[in-house]
Design a protein around this motif. Sequence first.
Motif, short mmCIF file in Angstrom:
data_model
loop_
_atom_site.label_atom_id
_atom_site.label_comp_id
_atom_site.label_asym_id
_atom_site.label_seq_id
_atom_site.Cartn_x
_atom_site.Cartn_y
_atom_site.Cartn_z
N THR A 21 0.77 -1.40 41.61
CA THR A 21 2.05 -1.12 42.27
C THR A 21 3.19 -1.04 41.25
O THR A 21 4.11 -0.25 41.42
CB THR A 21 2.39 -2.15 43.35
N ALA A 22 3.12 -1.83 40.18
CA ALA A 22 4.15 -1.75 39.14
C ALA A 22 4.11 -0.38 38.46
O ALA A 22 5.17 0.24 38.24
CB ALA A 22 3.95 -2.86 38.11
N LEU A 23 2.92 0.09 38.15
CA LEU A 23 2.80 1.41 37.53
C LEU A 23 3.24 2.51 38.50
O LEU A 23 3.87 3.50 38.08
CB LEU A 23 1.37 1.64 37.04
N LEU A 24 2.92 2.34 39.77
CA LEU A 24 3.40 3.29 40.78
C LEU A 24 4.93 3.27 40.83
O LEU A 24 5.58 4.32 40.89
CB LEU A 24 2.80 2.95 42.15
N GLY A 25 5.49 2.07 40.80
CA GLY A 25 6.95 1.94 40.79
C GLY A 25 7.58 2.59 39.58
O GLY A 25 8.64 3.22 39.66
N LEU A 26 6.93 2.44 38.43
CA LEU A 26 7.43 3.07 37.20
C LEU A 26 7.39 4.59 37.34
O LEU A 26 8.37 5.27 37.02
CB LEU A 26 6.59 2.61 36.01
N TYR A 27 6.28 5.10 37.84
CA TYR A 27 6.16 6.55 38.05
C TYR A 27 7.24 7.05 39.02
O TYR A 27 7.93 8.03 38.74
CB TYR A 27 4.76 6.89 38.58
N ILE A 28 7.37 6.36 40.15
CA ILE A 28 8.39 6.77 41.12
C ILE A 28 9.78 6.64 40.52
O ILE A 28 10.65 7.49 40.73
CB ILE A 28 8.25 5.94 42.41
N GLY A 29 9.99 5.58 39.74
CA GLY A 29 11.28 5.39 39.10
C GLY A 29 11.65 6.53 38.17
O GLY A 29 12.82 6.92 38.08
N ILE A 78 16.54 3.14 35.40
CA ILE A 78 16.13 3.26 36.80
C ILE A 78 14.62 3.07 36.94
O ILE A 78 14.15 2.38 37.86
CB ILE A 78 16.58 4.62 37.38
N ALA A 79 13.85 3.66 36.04
CA ALA A 79 12.39 3.54 36.11
C ALA A 79 11.96 2.08 35.99
O ALA A 79 11.10 1.62 36.76
CB ALA A 79 11.74 4.38 35.02
N VAL A 80 12.55 1.34 35.06
CA VAL A 80 12.19 -0.07 34.89
C VAL A 80 12.66 -0.89 36.09
O VAL A 80 11.94 -1.78 36.56
CB VAL A 80 12.74 -0.62 33.55
N GLY A 81 13.83 -0.59 36.62
CA GLY A 81 14.29 -1.27 37.83
C GLY A 81 13.35 -1.04 39.00
O GLY A 81 13.02 -1.96 39.76
N SER A 82 12.89 0.19 39.12
CA SER A 82 11.94 0.52 40.18
C SER A 82 10.62 -0.22 39.96
O SER A 82 10.03 -0.75 40.91
CB SER A 82 11.71 2.03 40.20
N MET A 83 10.17 -0.27 38.71
CA MET A 83 8.94 -0.99 38.39
C MET A 83 9.06 -2.46 38.77
O MET A 83 8.13 -3.04 39.36
CB MET A 83 8.62 -0.86 36.91
N HIS A 84 10.20 -3.08 38.49
CA HIS A 84 10.40 -4.48 38.84
C HIS A 84 10.37 -4.68 40.35
O HIS A 84 9.73 -5.61 40.85
CB HIS A 84 11.72 -4.99 38.26
N ASN A 85 11.05 -3.81 41.08
CA ASN A 85 11.06 -3.93 42.54
C ASN A 85 9.65 -3.77 43.12
O ASN A 85 9.24 -4.52 44.01
CB ASN A 85 12.01 -2.90 43.15
N PHE A 86 8.93 -2.79 42.64
CA PHE A 86 7.57 -2.57 43.12
C PHE A 86 6.65 -3.73 42.75
O PHE A 86 5.70 -4.01 43.47
CB PHE A 86 7.02 -1.25 42.58
N SER A 87 6.91 -4.37 41.63
CA SER A 87 6.07 -5.51 41.22
C SER A 87 6.15 -6.65 42.24
O SER A 87 5.14 -7.28 42.55
CB SER A 87 6.48 -6.01 39.84
#
Length: 157
Positions: free
Chosen positions: A87-95, A118-127
């Motif tokens: 999910t973190a990698l998915l969040g990074l991709y989406i970010g 933004i990508a790292v923020g998205s990765m953190h949220n998805f994590s």
Amino acid sequence: MLHDQLSYTLSAEYFTRFKFIQFRLEGQLDKPYRLLAAIVGFRATWWVGIYLGVVHGFTGLMQTSPHRMFVSISRGILLNLLTVLVTALLGLYIGYQLPQTGTGWSLPPGLTDPRDFIAVGSMHNFSYLGGAIGALVGAGYQVYYYYRQRYLLTRLA
């Protein structure tokens, strides 16, 4: 803490312009930023270990022996961690896709690389989302393991 080391590699600005401020580390900027990122990682997630310990520990209590408990909890935690990773990698991709469509986030002014921020923020949220989903996956595996062992024991009897 490892997660935040990767995050720092991808966007140091996410930490220097957001996380260090959020965790009130501005007065410690004379220390290595990697150390401060590790401190952020610890402070942000120490409670997750308690939560996962309770979820996996209580679910593991249904097992019929200490060995089976160890096996089911270990595998449940591994599944939990793998779910977080995916999910973190998915969040990074989406970010990395978000800046093209707009995020609605309030970004610090003057960012050098808002896309990475933004990508790292998205990765953190998805994590965090992955941690919750992973806890369910890991606990679900433990329930499955219990019933599978019980079924095998009744077939052998």
